[in-house]
Design an enzyme around this catalytic site. Structure first.
Site, PDB file in Angstrom:
ATOM      1  N   PRO A 118      22.379  18.631  12.334  1.00 48.63           N
ATOM      2  CA  PRO A 118      22.984  17.536  13.116  1.00 48.63           C
ATOM      3  C   PRO A 118      23.183  17.935  14.568  1.00 48.63           C
ATOM      4  O   PRO A 118      23.688  19.022  14.874  1.00 48.63           O
ATOM      5  CB  PRO A 118      24.315  17.313  12.401  1.00 48.63           C
ATOM      6  N   CYS A 119      22.755  17.038  15.468  1.00 48.12           N
ATOM      7  CA  CYS A 119      22.640  17.405  16.882  1.00 48.12           C
ATOM      8  C   CYS A 119      23.894  17.145  17.705  1.00 48.12           C
ATOM      9  O   CYS A 119      23.980  17.580  18.847  1.00 48.12           O
ATOM     10  CB  CYS A 119      21.464  16.656  17.512  1.00 48.12           C
ATOM     11  N   GLN A 120      24.888  16.437  17.159  1.00 47.77           N
ATOM     12  CA  GLN A 120      26.041  16.044  17.970  1.00 47.77           C
ATOM     13  C   GLN A 120      26.745  17.223  18.659  1.00 47.77           C
ATOM     14  O   GLN A 120      27.177  17.093  19.798  1.00 47.77           O
ATOM     15  CB  GLN A 120      27.052  15.267  17.112  1.00 47.77           C
TER      16      GLN A 120
END
Length: 431
Positions: A118-120
């Site tokens: 997940p890139c957040q």
């Protein structure tokens, strides 16, 4: 043929002459999302054997479109002789052996391990906590763990371009050091999807590793903004420009190919817009944003000058690839997401098209017939554009030996004797 960019030292390889094989190059897919990366790799000739995905709706999408891609959803786990429960798809609680057993693979047999944590935590939008993010900041460690255990011939790690910021440098350094210690040659760079025929200017970070290749190469771009862009790139890699080149695929090019009856799809969704908001849109031409709207029509939060977004409430330029399609690209207030010719936001179908998803790929939601805007937007916006993934897959396949060895032939026989349906049934019996 390989080339090196003199400025960035990035290596590129031509893939236009690659023969697509018969899909017997097995892939272990982590953080699979709605399948964008895996669709592209499928087009390059790879075969996804098993997927790990935490989001329930994404798993429904994968199950609907590719039932042969086995989903690790087993909720039961034996610990110290006792049966415990776990969240289906939580990679932190999955053992490598369990994943290999489901995929019917042995250590060292997989061609690829792929995924983007997940890139957040690393995005330029948000808090940018990186590895300090308590929820997802450590998931890159799980990717490293899986690569160590699966021992594939190559791997692809994908994330937002923001991960290259100095504050996150130790994340990349950690992965590079660990993978080099396992015998992988490592390269990483940022690729723009528009340069590979995707109708979207989306930059993503890719870290790839290939055993037996000292410095792996990335796919040479196939599309360019204009002649100047093309010539500059060719000069940077020491290659003489030719007379013809492919131009970027525009929003108009992409939208013109959408069938008119797409509004009847179950995964079609469009944001309801009030008359007040529609009136604001009427003042905005392509490439412009909320700043051209008369002050008396703007909400107070846009009047005080504190909001300085250059694409907020902007209208797409139909002659160019779109801006990055994020998870809320259906909402015009979140970016340059006003339709180029109509006073409305983008539909989920248009978002998927700008991401280069094939039209027959249908997005699903658990226990619902119709997709919701939030779920559809999240699945589409978080995906790797399949067109970019296919180009990357072909470049890796070019660097792997595409000829079948005896071990690969034995693996093919095992695939034939052990169908995905059989393993899926075994999984259901355990869960």
């Amino acid at each position: 043929m390989e080339y090196t960019d003199k400025k960035s030292d990035t290596k590129y390889i031509e893939t236009n002459t690659v023969q697509i094989p018969d899909g017997k190059f097995p892939v272990v897919s982590l953080f699979s999302g709605a399948g964008g990366l895996d669709i592209g790799l499928e087009g390059a000739g790879f075969r996804t054997t098993v997927c790990v995905e935490f989001d329930t709706d994404c798993r429904e999408t994968l199950r609907h479109n590719r039932p042969e891609w086995l989903l690790f959803e087993t909720s039961a786990k034996v610990v110290s002789g006792k049966i415990t429960t776990r969240i289906p798809g939580d990679i932190r609680d999955i053992e490598v052996k369990e994943l290999l057993d489901l995929a019917n693979l042995k250590k060292g047999e997989a061609s690829l391990v792929v995924g983007g944590a997940p890139c957040q935590p690393f995005s330029n939008i948000g808090k940018k906590l990186g590895k300090e993010d308590e929820k997802n900041g450590d998931l890159f460690l799980e990717f490293v763990r899986m690569v160590k255990g699966v021992d594939p011939k190559a791997f692809i790690f994908e994330n937002v371009a923001g991960i290259t910021q100095q504050k996150h440098s130790e994340v990349i350094d950690y992965m590079v050091d660990n993978f080099k210690g396992l015998g992988y040659g490592i390269s990483h760079t940022i690729l723009n999807a528009a340069n590979y025929g995707v109708p979207q200017r989306r930059e993503r970070f890719f870290l790839i590793g290939i055993k037996g290749v000292e410095k792996p190469s990335f796919p040479i771009p196939t599309h360019f903004k204009d002649k100047n862009h093309y010539q500059k790139f060719m000069e940077s890699i020491g290659r003489k420009p030719e007379n013809k080149f492919e131009k970027w695929v525009s929003v108009k090019d992409a939208f013109d190919k959408i069938p008119k009856d797409h509004v009847l799809r179950n995964d079609y969704a469009l944001m309801n817009i009030s008359e007040k908001v529609i009136n604001r849109m009427k003042y905005i031409n392509q490439g412009e944003n909320f700043k051209v709207v008369p002050q008396d029509l703007l909400p107070n939060c846009w009047k005080n000058g504190k909001h300085q977004g250059n694409d907020t409430f902007g209208r797409l330029v139909e002659g160019l690839p779109s801006v990055t399609i994020r998870t809320a690209a259906y909402n015009p207030s979140k970016g340059m997401y006003i339709h180029p010719n109509q006073n409305r936001g983008l539909s989920t179908t248009e978002m998927a098209t700008l991401q280069s998803f094939p039209y027959d790929w249908e997005f699903k939601v658990k226990s619902r017939d119709k997709v919701t805007l939030v779920s559809g937007g999240k699945q589409i916006g978080n995906a790797v554009p399949p067109g970019l993934a296919e180009a990357l897959g072909k470049s890796i396949l070019t660097q792997l030996q595409p000829t079948k060895s005896k071990s690969v032939e034995k693996l093919d026989q095992r695939f034939a004797l052990n169908s995905p349906q059989t393993h899926h049934q075994q999984q259901l019996e355990v869960s």
